[in-house]
Every structure is written in structure tokens, then in C-alpha cells.
Design an enzyme around this catalytic site. Sequence first.
Site, PDB file in Angstrom:
ATOM      1  N   CYS A 266      -3.289 -12.949   6.551  1.00 35.96           N
ATOM      2  CA  CYS A 266      -1.975 -12.318   6.379  1.00 35.96           C
ATOM      3  C   CYS A 266      -0.838 -13.219   6.842  1.00 35.96           C
ATOM      4  O   CYS A 266       0.249 -13.185   6.261  1.00 35.96           O
ATOM      5  CB  CYS A 266      -1.918 -10.950   7.047  1.00 35.96           C
ATOM      6  SG  CYS A 266      -2.214 -10.949   8.824  1.00 35.96           S
TER       7      CYS A 266
ATOM      8  N   HIS B 240      -1.038  -7.294  11.978  1.00 36.42           N
ATOM      9  CA  HIS B 240      -0.836  -7.703  10.588  1.00 36.42           C
ATOM     10  C   HIS B 240       0.561  -8.292  10.433  1.00 36.42           C
ATOM     11  O   HIS B 240       1.543  -7.730  10.930  1.00 36.42           O
ATOM     12  CB  HIS B 240      -1.016  -6.475   9.685  1.00 36.42           C
ATOM     13  CG  HIS B 240      -0.845  -6.742   8.237  1.00 36.42           C
ATOM     14  ND1 HIS B 240      -1.661  -7.607   7.533  1.00 36.42           N
ATOM     15  CD2 HIS B 240       0.058  -6.263   7.338  1.00 36.42           C
ATOM     16  CE1 HIS B 240      -1.266  -7.633   6.269  1.00 36.42           C
ATOM     17  NE2 HIS B 240      -0.232  -6.839   6.123  1.00 36.42           N
TER      18      HIS B 240
END
Length: 187
Positions: A16, A117
Site C-alpha cells: 500500500c 494502511h
Amino acid sequence: MDGAGLYHERQCWELCAVHALNNLLQRPQFSKQSADSICTDLSPQSVLNPHRSVLGTGNYDVNVIMAALLSQGLRAVWWDRRRSLQCLCVSRPVGFILNVPSRVSLGLLSLPLRRRHWVAVRRINGPYYNLDSKLKSPVCIGGEEELRLFLGEQLSLDSDSQLLLVVSEEVEEEGSWLLTADGPHVA
């Protein structure tokens, strides 16, 4: 590229951070290999590199993001969440990178685990877009006020949620990402 001509990488492994950087830059600038190289540069003597997953699947930390941005002539400014987002001059940053909690899932099965994330947000051709790699395609946020609302919601998800402003060296030095009563702050 998505239907609107926006560059958007989808989530793969624990990459990510790489996807957030590329989505923010709107081009495939970084890869797993280049991120791993940055990790090695940051900790050349480490057997187990502290800047990525032990398994080698990604999960890069903020130091990798900051070094990657520096290689592009950009800087990351940490947003102090105690400040009101009304003090943010949203037009000055190139974009934004959020670090937010995310559920871990295996296919349709959602596990009771949470990971961190990285998510990119950027203004493209007028409106701001959520370029989260977990989305099927970018989501239009809207204008400046909608962006402030979106960022506020993301920061309120978890007390550990973080916001990085991605700015030019000049904007960082001036501090012009911060609004004062008279407009953008200039040092």
C-alpha cells in the site's frame, strides 16, 4: 488508468505504501524493488530490516515514504491532529498521504486483526480524489471543504491515524501549508 484517466494502482500484497506513492504521483514511479532498495539504504547493516515486513511482502514504514518523496523533490510534513483542519491551506500541498487502520481479510473472510494502511489523496483536474488502493477505482471527494471533512473523518477513525502533507521544498520552508488570519503562513 481508470475510466476518468486517473492513474490508480490496486492493492497487491502489503504494498500500500508503494501504491499510495504512485497514485499520488499519478505514475508508476516506485516498485517493490525500489522500496526494498530504499529500506536497504536506510538500514544497510540490518539483517532484519526495520522498515518493511520480515516476510518481504511490503508493509513499508513512514521512513520509506519520506525517502521516496525526497527522491522526487518532495517533502512530507506531519499534520498535528490537535490543530483544526480549518488551519490547513489545502491548495498548497501536492497531495496527502493518510495512515489509517485497516481490517485484515482473506477473500470474503474478515479477520479480527487490524493493520496500518497507506492512502493517497490528491487534487486532479479540479476536485480531490481518494486514491486508496483498496478501492476499485478513485472516488471523487469534491472541493476544499469536502476534503477537510474527509480528512477529519479519516483522522477520527482511530487515535493513531496520521496525516502527511506532501509538499514542495519551497512550501515546506515557507510553512505556507498553514493558514493564518491573513492567509497562508509565510516564514
